[in-house]
Design a protein around this motif. Structure first.
Motif, PDB file in Angstrom:
ATOM      1  N   MET A   1      17.253  40.514  27.315  1.00  0.00           N
ATOM      2  CA  MET A   1      17.257  40.508  25.854  1.00  0.00           C
ATOM      3  C   MET A   1      15.833  40.395  25.327  1.00  0.00           C
ATOM      4  O   MET A   1      15.038  39.597  25.809  1.00  0.00           O
ATOM      5  CB  MET A   1      18.088  39.319  25.335  1.00  0.00           C
ATOM      6  N   ASN A   2      15.516  41.213  24.327  1.00  0.00           N
ATOM      7  CA  ASN A   2      14.187  41.188  23.708  1.00  0.00           C
ATOM      8  C   ASN A   2      14.371  40.942  22.215  1.00  0.00           C
ATOM      9  O   ASN A   2      14.347  41.859  21.396  1.00  0.00           O
ATOM     10  CB  ASN A   2      13.466  42.519  23.962  1.00  0.00           C
ATOM     11  N   PHE A   3      14.550  39.680  21.859  1.00  0.00           N
ATOM     12  CA  PHE A   3      14.894  39.316  20.489  1.00  0.00           C
ATOM     13  C   PHE A   3      13.632  39.090  19.664  1.00  0.00           C
ATOM     14  O   PHE A   3      12.839  38.190  19.951  1.00  0.00           O
ATOM     15  CB  PHE A   3      15.748  38.048  20.493  1.00  0.00           C
ATOM     16  N   GLU A   4      13.444  39.918  18.628  1.00  0.00           N
ATOM     17  CA  GLU A   4      12.309  39.780  17.719  1.00  0.00           C
ATOM     18  C   GLU A   4      12.851  39.659  16.302  1.00  0.00           C
ATOM     19  O   GLU A   4      13.257  40.643  15.688  1.00  0.00           O
ATOM     20  CB  GLU A   4      11.373  40.975  17.848  1.00  0.00           C
ATOM     21  N   LEU A   5      12.833  38.443  15.780  1.00  0.00           N
ATOM     22  CA  LEU A   5      13.480  38.158  14.507  1.00  0.00           C
ATOM     23  C   LEU A   5      12.931  38.998  13.368  1.00  0.00           C
ATOM     24  O   LEU A   5      13.695  39.555  12.570  1.00  0.00           O
ATOM     25  CB  LEU A   5      13.339  36.666  14.187  1.00  0.00           C
ATOM     26  N   GLU A   6      11.620  39.135  13.271  1.00  0.00           N
ATOM     27  CA  GLU A   6      11.026  39.849  12.138  1.00  0.00           C
ATOM     28  C   GLU A   6      11.499  41.293  12.069  1.00  0.00           C
ATOM     29  O   GLU A   6      11.704  41.837  10.981  1.00  0.00           O
ATOM     30  CB  GLU A   6       9.502  39.795  12.212  1.00  0.00           C
ATOM     31  N   LYS A   7      11.705  41.920  13.235  1.00  0.00           N
ATOM     32  CA  LYS A   7      12.135  43.314  13.249  1.00  0.00           C
ATOM     33  C   LYS A   7      13.594  43.468  12.804  1.00  0.00           C
ATOM     34  O   LYS A   7      14.016  44.563  12.419  1.00  0.00           O
ATOM     35  CB  LYS A   7      11.951  43.909  14.643  1.00  0.00           C
ATOM     36  N   LEU A   8      14.372  42.382  12.872  1.00  0.00           N
ATOM     37  CA  LEU A   8      15.773  42.439  12.480  1.00  0.00           C
ATOM     38  C   LEU A   8      15.976  42.203  10.989  1.00  0.00           C
ATOM     39  O   LEU A   8      16.927  42.693  10.392  1.00  0.00           O
ATOM     40  CB  LEU A   8      16.581  41.385  13.249  1.00  0.00           C
ATOM     41  N   VAL A   9      15.073  41.446  10.387  1.00  0.00           N
ATOM     42  CA  VAL A   9      15.241  41.047   8.994  1.00  0.00           C
ATOM     43  C   VAL A   9      14.847  42.201   8.075  1.00  0.00           C
ATOM     44  O   VAL A   9      13.881  42.930   8.340  1.00  0.00           O
ATOM     45  CB  VAL A   9      14.383  39.803   8.695  1.00  0.00           C
ATOM     46  N   ARG A  10      15.589  42.355   6.983  1.00  0.00           N
ATOM     47  CA  ARG A  10      15.214  43.362   5.984  1.00  0.00           C
ATOM     48  C   ARG A  10      13.796  43.069   5.490  1.00  0.00           C
ATOM     49  O   ARG A  10      13.464  41.908   5.174  1.00  0.00           O
ATOM     50  CB  ARG A  10      16.193  43.322   4.816  1.00  0.00           C
ATOM     51  N   PRO A  11      12.930  44.055   5.404  1.00  0.00           N
ATOM     52  CA  PRO A  11      11.524  43.812   5.025  1.00  0.00           C
ATOM     53  C   PRO A  11      11.366  43.081   3.692  1.00  0.00           C
ATOM     54  O   PRO A  11      10.504  42.211   3.553  1.00  0.00           O
ATOM     55  CB  PRO A  11      10.929  45.215   4.968  1.00  0.00           C
ATOM     56  N   ASN A  12      12.206  43.410   2.710  1.00  0.00           N
ATOM     57  CA  ASN A  12      12.076  42.734   1.418  1.00  0.00           C
ATOM     58  C   ASN A  12      12.460  41.254   1.506  1.00  0.00           C
ATOM     59  O   ASN A  12      11.906  40.416   0.781  1.00  0.00           O
ATOM     60  CB  ASN A  12      12.935  43.433   0.361  1.00  0.00           C
ATOM     61  N   ILE A  13      13.367  40.921   2.428  1.00  0.00           N
ATOM     62  CA  ILE A  13      13.745  39.515   2.606  1.00  0.00           C
ATOM     63  C   ILE A  13      12.652  38.764   3.342  1.00  0.00           C
ATOM     64  O   ILE A  13      12.324  37.623   3.008  1.00  0.00           O
ATOM     65  CB  ILE A  13      15.083  39.416   3.372  1.00  0.00           C
ATOM     66  N   TRP A  14      12.073  39.395   4.339  1.00  0.00           N
ATOM     67  CA  TRP A  14      10.978  38.750   5.084  1.00  0.00           C
ATOM     68  C   TRP A  14       9.816  38.426   4.146  1.00  0.00           C
ATOM     69  O   TRP A  14       9.187  37.370   4.264  1.00  0.00           O
ATOM     70  CB  TRP A  14      10.511  39.656   6.222  1.00  0.00           C
ATOM     71  N   ALA A  15       9.553  39.325   3.194  1.00  0.00           N
ATOM     72  CA  ALA A  15       8.424  39.139   2.275  1.00  0.00           C
ATOM     73  C   ALA A  15       8.807  38.363   1.017  1.00  0.00           C
ATOM     74  O   ALA A  15       7.931  38.077   0.181  1.00  0.00           O
ATOM     75  CB  ALA A  15       7.866  40.504   1.866  1.00  0.00           C
ATOM     76  N   LEU A  16      10.078  38.004   0.885  1.00  0.00           N
ATOM     77  CA  LEU A  16      10.561  37.373  -0.343  1.00  0.00           C
ATOM     78  C   LEU A  16       9.879  36.040  -0.618  1.00  0.00           C
ATOM     79  O   LEU A  16       9.767  35.193   0.267  1.00  0.00           O
ATOM     80  CB  LEU A  16      12.075  37.162  -0.231  1.00  0.00           C
ATOM     81  N   GLU A  17       9.459  35.863  -1.856  1.00  0.00           N
ATOM     82  CA  GLU A  17       8.970  34.564  -2.316  1.00  0.00           C
ATOM     83  C   GLU A  17      10.156  33.867  -2.984  1.00  0.00           C
ATOM     84  O   GLU A  17      10.583  34.248  -4.067  1.00  0.00           O
ATOM     85  CB  GLU A  17       7.835  34.752  -3.326  1.00  0.00           C
ATOM     86  N   PRO A  18      10.716  32.835  -2.365  1.00  0.00           N
ATOM     87  CA  PRO A  18      11.942  32.252  -2.897  1.00  0.00           C
ATOM     88  C   PRO A  18      11.710  31.495  -4.193  1.00  0.00           C
ATOM     89  O   PRO A  18      10.597  31.053  -4.485  1.00  0.00           O
ATOM     90  CB  PRO A  18      12.388  31.297  -1.781  1.00  0.00           C
ATOM     91  N   TYR A  19      12.779  31.356  -4.962  1.00  0.00           N
ATOM     92  CA  TYR A  19      12.727  30.550  -6.173  1.00  0.00           C
ATOM     93  C   TYR A  19      12.471  29.099  -5.796  1.00  0.00           C
ATOM     94  O   TYR A  19      13.084  28.562  -4.867  1.00  0.00           O
ATOM     95  CB  TYR A  19      14.051  30.659  -6.925  1.00  0.00           C
ATOM     96  N   SER A  20      11.549  28.483  -6.492  1.00  0.00           N
ATOM     97  CA  SER A  20      11.227  27.085  -6.235  1.00  0.00           C
ATOM     98  C   SER A  20      11.842  26.237  -7.331  1.00  0.00           C
ATOM     99  O   SER A  20      11.435  26.319  -8.498  1.00  0.00           O
ATOM    100  CB  SER A  20       9.707  26.881  -6.193  1.00  0.00           C
ATOM    101  N   CYS A  21      12.841  25.429  -6.976  1.00  0.00           N
ATOM    102  CA  CYS A  21      13.494  24.593  -7.975  1.00  0.00           C
ATOM    103  C   CYS A  21      12.819  23.226  -8.037  1.00  0.00           C
ATOM    104  O   CYS A  21      12.054  22.842  -7.146  1.00  0.00           O
ATOM    105  CB  CYS A  21      14.980  24.448  -7.681  1.00  0.00           C
TER     106      CYS A  21
END
Length: 346
Positions: A1-21
């Motif tokens: 198994m060659n698991f690379e998390l960044e390659k699996l995640v949608r690019p816009n989600i990886w780059a997402l700046e989350p809402y800060s409450c």
């Protein structure tokens, strides 16, 4: 198994700046005047936003589940975690997921909502998984494999070796839904998180914890995947009333264990009692708090039970479940009423 998390995640989600409450920003314990979140100063404590990361609930869960808090996500039912898997990993109209069939219907519903191709792979006649057949359905656009063990609606645990084979043979995310694991003797996969960087294990307060109405689901996985879920979820996804009730239930461990034991005992009584009925063709083995039963005419018997005030689930239209009813294990009086009604069916 060659698991690379960044390659699996949608690019816009990886780059997402989350809402800060506001409650994300404040982590101290000494403040007593809160003027940061535009809350009303009246009607304490309901005037305050709840803990966005549910830290007290996770701390109470950790010793009971054998998983550290940083490897937990709490959602509005398991369905929130299911939906987040699609939103984090699957590009609409591009990616696909693979799942066993039959299984829990929300995996496909969420796939359809998110415009992700859903590829079901039938289980065998014993409702068991063939890992090679499942893996053969994957391609370069497969991001997720869905497994449910004990499975719904069949009730049986999938063979652990086959689940392990899927986990080791797939470079994407493997979700193992263990909603019913408290009724099984097998070791849950949540205790094997460190072996598999690609696993997400689901659990819930709805079954063994007898708290379906508070809508609280759990995902166990790596801190990296938890961080992605927390980026995408709504800021205050679990309300204070749910968190408080969960903490109350977590203080009733012995009561919950007694409930599970009673359900198991009733299950052992129900299986042979159902098998003795002339209208029953097959009672399938179960590791859950329900049993799948093949009968002579599922539609007719289902409607007959409704008229008697007894509600079961008709699974007649589900793949591999022709003429099958799914029956939840209830209290002894409830189970006896069901059996009495079935014995009188003509």
């Amino acid at each position: 198994m060659n698991f690379e998390l960044e390659k699996l995640v949608r690019p816009n989600i990886w780059a997402l700046e989350p809402y800060s409450c506001a409650r994300d920003e404040f982590k101290g314990m000494d403040a007593h005047v809160f003027l940061d979140a535009n809350e009303s100063p009246y009607n304490d404590p309901l005037n305050r936003y709840p803990d966005p990361l549910q830290e007290r609930v996770k701390a109470a869960l950790a010793p009971l589940k054998g998983v550290s808090p940083e490897k937990m996500f709490l959602g509005n039912g398991s369905d929130e975690a299911i939906d987040l898997v699609y939103r984090v990993f699957c590009e609409p109209k591009c990616d696909n997921v693979v799942a066993i069939a039959p299984t829990y219907g929300m995996y496909k519903v969420c796939a359809d909502i998110n415009e992700v191709e859903y590829r079901p792979v039938p289980l065998d006649e014993h409702f068991q998984l063939n890992a090679d057949h499942l893996l053969a359905k994957t391609d370069e656009h497969t991001k997720v494999i869905w497994l449910c063990s004990p499975n719904n609606p069949s009730g049986n645990c999938l063979q652990p070796d086959e689940i392990t084979k899927v986990l080791r043979g797939f470079n994407g995310v493997v979700v193992v839904d263990e909603a019913y694991s408290d009724f099984s003797d097998l070791m849950p996969f949540r205790l094997r998180l460190d072996e598999f960087p690609n696993i997400i294990v689901l659990n819930t307060f709805s079954k063994a914890w007898a708290s379906a109405s508070i809508r609280l689901g759990i995902a166990f996985t790596s801190p990296e995947i938890i961080a992605l879920f927390n980026k995408v979820k709504y800021p205050y996804n679990i309300n204070k009333l749910t968190q408080d009730k969960a903490l109350e239930m977590l203080g009733e461990v012995f009561k919950v264990e007694r409930w599970c034991t009673q359900i198991r005992m009733e299950r052992e009584h129900m299986l042979p009692a159902l098998q003795e009925l002339p209208i029953v063709k097959q009672v399938y083995p179960t590791d859950a708090n329900f049993v799948l039963v093949r009968v002579t005419d599922a539609n007719a018997i289902y409607h007959y039970l409704i008229q008697r005030g007894v509600v079961v689930r008709n699974r007649n239209r589900v793949q591999l479940c022709q003429n099958c009813l799914r029956i939840t294990i209830g209290t002894q009086p409830e189970n006896n009423e069901l059996l009495a009604a079935l014995r009188q069916y003509r």
